[in-house]
Design an enzyme around this catalytic site. Structure first.
Site, PDB file in Angstrom:
ATOM      1  N   LYS A 184       0.831  -1.196   0.000  1.00  0.00           N
ATOM      2  CA  LYS A 184       0.000   0.000   0.000  1.00  0.00           C
ATOM      3  C   LYS A 184       0.878   1.262   0.000  1.00  0.00           C
ATOM      4  CE  LYS A 184      -3.881  -2.368   0.135  1.00  0.00           C
ATOM      5  NZ  LYS A 184      -3.589  -3.818   0.236  1.00  0.00           N
TER       6      LYS A 184
HETATM    7  C1  LIG Z   1      -4.873  -4.830   0.687  1.00  0.00           C
HETATM    8  C2  LIG Z   1      -6.351  -4.934   0.780  1.00  0.00           C
HETATM    9  C3  LIG Z   1      -6.996  -5.556   1.853  1.00  0.00           C
HETATM   10  C4  LIG Z   1      -6.259  -6.317   2.912  1.00  0.00           C
HETATM   11  O1  LIG Z   1      -5.327  -5.587   3.608  1.00  0.00           O
HETATM   12  P1  LIG Z   1      -4.339  -6.317   4.657  1.00  0.00           P
HETATM   13  O2  LIG Z   1      -3.797  -5.179   5.457  1.00  0.00           O
HETATM   14  O3  LIG Z   1      -3.316  -7.029   3.855  1.00  0.00           O
HETATM   15  O4  LIG Z   1      -5.157  -7.250   5.473  1.00  0.00           O
HETATM   16  C5  LIG Z   1      -8.373  -5.525   1.905  1.00  0.00           C
HETATM   17  N1  LIG Z   1      -9.096  -4.933   0.948  1.00  0.00           N
HETATM   18  C6  LIG Z   1      -8.511  -4.344  -0.118  1.00  0.00           C
HETATM   19  C7  LIG Z   1      -9.378  -3.682  -1.135  1.00  0.00           C
HETATM   20  C8  LIG Z   1      -7.126  -4.326  -0.241  1.00  0.00           C
HETATM   21  O5  LIG Z   1      -6.560  -3.747  -1.308  1.00  0.00           O
END
Ligand SMILES: *Cc1c(COP(=O)(O)O)cnc(C)c1O
Length: 386
Positions: A184
């Site tokens: 992210k």
């Molecule tokens: C990355 C992501 C998640 C999960 O995030 P984590 O922190 O890895 O659990 C959930 N929803 C979306 C849309 C994502 O892009």
């Protein structure tokens, strides 16, 4: 050959210094120490007064939100099929049924026009996923939610500091879920946060996050012993994670600006190929500002996508696609159901390509990816532009 990965984790400032402080100065590396408090403060003040709870992932934040919704087995939760598995899993873990609806052509977000017809008397919640850090039509979604008495959980995993009509994403619905996973914008390896935007849920959220105990109250001296009072799990991250994260939050604007510059460079350099109809580029409406989370292109066919990804790969560039739509995945078919046609989801999920985009990506690296895309289309695009 120059290798360009899809993603690269990075440090922007004091990450390792703060981690050392947690160990050597604070002597506190379990959860809820000084750095967690600093992260909470940053999220609450910077995103405008919401109650924030750091978690070990966005998955955990979604799971906390699902518990807070008090779902009964068989209750339904409306969400796009074009999303990451955690959006659905969190609710399936509570015995609820994810109801998958289609996405919009223009920004690949949940199609707000089909939500209402997916509502039944079992529907309890709706989960808008802000794909690529670009906002769903929150006015429409909030107004449907109000008229049908649904809880709105924003999956804002990709959307830290993106806005919809000047409101930060994750602060518009009842709950917002953020991710700090290393893919992210702002990262801590694994990490996330739950934003609780309705004060009446805050006390219970605190308990659910601390294994169903009122331990946080105890540490504040509000009660003289703590015990098991509700459902819960261990949703909080270690101080090591919080320390790393706080150093990133201090530079969050800079990180997003940097990604936006890369996004804009891709956009302008690929625009001629979009004008000539070879590819389609992301769309961001006037009402939204985006954090430049990801850059995608849409090819004309699934075969063309495979060809392009292969051609990039053979030149050292790692581009990827996602998602296998949840309604056609093994678990999605078992646990969920579909409301309405899935035409756009089925079509676009087979033609989308995500290009490399990371904080430390240089303009030369962007240009290299663009050049390879141009080369791939050159036999057909020769005359156009460049
Ligand atoms: C990355 C992501 C998640 C999960 O995030 P984590 O922190 O890895 O659990 C959930 N929803 C979306 C849309 C994502 O892009």
């Amino acid at each position: 050959m120059v290798q360009i990965p899809f993603n690269k984790p990075f440090c922007v400032g004091k990450e390792l210094y703060y981690m050392a402080q947690a160990v050597m100065v604070d002597s506190h590396i379990s959860g809820d120490g000084r750095f967690t408090r600093l992260c909470h403060q940053w999220l609450e003040q910077r995103l405008n007064g919401q109650k924030a709870f750091l978690t070990h992932s966005c998955t955990a934040a979604l799971e906390m939100a699902a518990i807070l919704c008090d779902l009964q087995p068989g209750d339904e939760v409306i969400m796009p099929s074009f999303t990451f598995v955690s959006t659905a899993n969190a609710f399936v873990l509570r015995g609820a049924v994810p109801v998958f609806v289609d996405i919009r052509q223009d920004n690949l977000n949940i199609d707000e026009r089909v939500i209402e017809s997916a509502v039944t008397d079992r529907t309890k919640a709706v989960v808008p996923v802000h794909y690529a850090g670009v906002a769903c039509d929150m006015d429409a979604i909030m107004s449907i939610a109000e008229s049908k008495q649904l809880i709105v959980i924003e999956d804002a995993a990709q959307a830290l500091l993106s806005t919809y009509k000047n409101a930060y994403l994750g602060t518009v619905g009842h709950f917002g879920c953020l991710s700090f996973h290393e893919t992210k914008n702002v990262i801590s390896g694994e990490g996330g946060a739950l934003l609780v935007n309705q004060p009446e849920f805050a006390e219970r959220a605190e308990i659910i996050r601390e294994k169903g105990t009122n331990r946080s109250k105890f540490f504040r001296g509000e009660i003289d012993k703590y015990s098991w009072v509700d459902l819960g799990s261990s949703f909080l991250p270690s101080e090591l994670i919080a320390a790393f994260l706080y150093a990133q939050l201090e530079h969050a604007e800079h990180i997003n600006r940097t990604r936006r510059i890369i996004f804009d460079r891709y956009y302008s350099e690929l625009q001629p190929l979009a004008r000539s109809g070879h590819i389609r580029l992301p769309f961001i409406s006037e009402e939204c500002s985006s954090n430049g989370h990801l850059f995608y292109i849409i090819t004309r066919s699934p075969e063309e996508r495979s060809g392009l990804i292969e051609s990039l790969k053979s030149n050292g560039v790692h581009a990827i696609f996602h998602y296998v739509p949840l309604h056609s995945s093994q678990a999605g078919r078992k646990f969920g159901k579909v409301a309405g046609p899935m035409t756009v989801t089925d079509d676009l999920s087979e033609r989308i390509v995500r290009l490399p985009l990371y904080y430390a990506m240089t303009p030369e690296e962007v240009d290299r990816v663009v050049e390879l895309i141009w080369n791939f289309y050159k036999p057909q695009a020769g005359q156009n532009g460049r």
